[in-house]
Design a protein around this motif. Structure first.
Motif, PDB file in Angstrom:
ATOM      1  N   VAL A  90       0.818  -1.214   0.000  1.00 33.69           N
ATOM      2  CA  VAL A  90       0.000   0.000   0.000  1.00 33.69           C
ATOM      3  C   VAL A  90       0.851   1.263   0.000  1.00 33.69           C
ATOM      4  N   ASN A  91       2.182   1.108   0.066  1.00 35.63           N
ATOM      5  CA  ASN A  91       3.051   2.271  -0.048  1.00 35.63           C
ATOM      6  C   ASN A  91       4.502   1.832  -0.061  1.00 35.63           C
ATOM      7  N   SER A  92       5.398   2.770  -0.426  1.00 32.42           N
ATOM      8  CA  SER A  92       6.847   2.577  -0.367  1.00 32.42           C
ATOM      9  C   SER A  92       7.477   3.960  -0.411  1.00 32.42           C
ATOM     10  N   CYS A  93       8.794   3.992  -0.292  1.00 32.85           N
ATOM     11  CA  CYS A  93       9.433   5.311  -0.227  1.00 32.85           C
ATOM     12  C   CYS A  93       9.355   6.056  -1.551  1.00 32.85           C
ATOM     13  N   GLY A  94       9.318   5.323  -2.661  1.00 29.72           N
ATOM     14  CA  GLY A  94       9.212   5.949  -3.977  1.00 29.72           C
ATOM     15  C   GLY A  94      10.483   6.580  -4.493  1.00 29.72           C
ATOM     16  N   GLN A  95      11.591   6.490  -3.732  1.00 27.18           N
ATOM     17  CA  GLN A  95      12.807   7.198  -4.112  1.00 27.18           C
ATOM     18  C   GLN A  95      14.020   6.291  -4.303  1.00 27.18           C
ATOM     19  N   TYR A 106      10.632  -4.423  -3.028  1.00 29.51           N
ATOM     20  CA  TYR A 106      11.993  -4.512  -2.498  1.00 29.51           C
ATOM     21  C   TYR A 106      12.501  -3.148  -2.031  1.00 29.51           C
ATOM     22  N   CYS A 107      11.605  -2.242  -1.727  1.00 26.32           N
ATOM     23  CA  CYS A 107      11.958  -0.894  -1.255  1.00 26.32           C
ATOM     24  C   CYS A 107      12.999  -0.981  -0.140  1.00 26.32           C
ATOM     25  N   THR A 108      14.111  -0.250  -0.307  1.00 28.85           N
ATOM     26  CA  THR A 108      15.195  -0.346   0.670  1.00 28.85           C
ATOM     27  C   THR A 108      14.822   0.291   2.008  1.00 28.85           C
ATOM     28  N   ALA A 109      13.859   1.192   1.997  1.00 28.08           N
ATOM     29  CA  ALA A 109      13.389   1.783   3.250  1.00 28.08           C
ATOM     30  C   ALA A 109      12.363   0.890   3.932  1.00 28.08           C
TER      31      ALA A 109
END
Length: 346
Positions: A90-95, A106-109
């Motif tokens: 439902v979300n991730s850092c996007g950066q 696989y968002c690193t945050a």
């Protein structure tokens, strides 16, 4: 807003009716009125504490199909009344680099999962065993009109979990693919691999599964309870997809791969995988894992399934039957996915 839901009050306890608070719809949010919510084995692992401590009470559910009830002022991709899906994210850092490459899982945050994660506002995410949820519009997916909404719900987890490694490792014409297990993941893997044009073999411990496997699209079937299977099929497959949530003899299955063959593990066995390095090196084989898929790939999967008429084989249940359904999942007594009718979250 407070909405009706079913939650696990504590680790290992049966789910009970409750209410949960949903955040107000922000400028980039979508309010989804849930119609159907699939029961994934991950829900059981989480509720039973098999994947570590979780914040309780906890509402599971990440195979969600519903309609848009409200959109934020800056949302343009979805309109009120649209049929949409929400999966495991439902979300991730996007950066970070994975997010920029479309691999938000696989968002690193740390990706924000649909339940049991800390959301951007600091709250604990609560999943789809509920009448409504509020999700950032970037993680809301349009469900193609050709898909039955109830049977499409499991595509949001089981579908993308199997589609992603099949696509990444080249399942298609001229490739021999084996699928281990014919449960919620495995039955969709057979359907998808067949639609991709691969020659598909279903592997199951039970010889009774052969008729079902062929109905799903398998070209061949072998019962792995027969030790001769592993010598008969040695060196045969380009890609083997393990979908089972139980311990597997990885080394025996590695022996089924060709030179440069790939064993992709998407099952969630509780214990570690014990691997014989010689089995890897002697055939230059690859042992890999995969976790769901990013937003764009999930959208691609839904469109692929719509084009090929692929949905899950489901048993639709009322919310009052959730705990019984959990027991039946553990007993492998479902063909092939339970889906909850969200109208019964009362």
């Amino acid at each position: 807003m407070r909405v009706n839901a079913y939650a696990a009050p504590a680790e290992g306890l049966p789910l009970v009716p409750t209410t949960v608070e949903r955040r107000p719809v922000g400028p980039t949010d979508v309010l989804v009125a849930v119609e159907y919510s699939g029961i994934c084995h991950s829900d059981l692992h989480t509720v039973r504490g098999e994947w570590g401590p979780r914040p309780y009470p906890l509402v599971p559910g990440h195979e969600i199909v519903g309609t848009v009830a409200e959109v934020g002022a800056r949302v343009t991709a979805h309109r009120v009344g649209d049929r949409v899906g929400v999966g495991c994210l439902v979300n991730s850092c996007g950066q970070c680099a994975p997010c920029a490459g479309g691999d938000q899982q696989y968002c690193t945050a740390g990706p924000v999962f649909t339940y049991g994660s800390t959301d951007v506002d600091g709250s604990t995410t609560q999943g789809g065993y509920a009448t409504h949820l509020v999700v950032d519009a970037g993680f809301v997916l349009s469900v193609p009109a050709g898909l039955d909404p109830a049977a499409a719900a499991p595509l949001l987890c089981a579908g993308i979990t199997t589609y992603a490694p099949l696509r990444r490792w080249g399942a298609g014409p001229g490739r021999r693919v084996a699928v281990v297990g014919l449960g919620g993941l495995g039955h969709l893997a057979v359907k998808i691999a067949h639609a991709l044009g691969a020659e598909v073999t279903a592997l199951s411990r039970s010889p009774k599964k052969e008729e079902d496997a062929r109905r799903l699209g398998a070209d061949h079937f072998s019962a792995t309870a027969d030790p001769a299977t592993f010598s008969t099929l040695a060196g045969r497959f380009d890609l083997l997809l393990n979908t089972v949530s139980a311990d597997l003899d990885i080394n025996a299955h590695l022996g089924l791969l060709t030179l440069d063959g790939v064993l992709a593990n998407v099952g969630a066995a509780p214990g570690p995988l014990l691997v014989d390095g010689h089995r890897l090196g002697s055939g230059r084989r690859v042992l890999t894992g995969s976790m769901i898929g990013g937003v764009a790939e999930t959208r691609e999967m839904l469109e692929f399934c719509a084009a090929h008429g692929i949905t899950a084989d489901i048993e639709l249940i009322p919310a009052a039957s959730i705990n019984t359904a959990y027991e039946r999942v553990l007993a492998a007594d479902v063909r092939h996915r339970f889906v909850i009718d969200a109208a019964t979250f009362v």
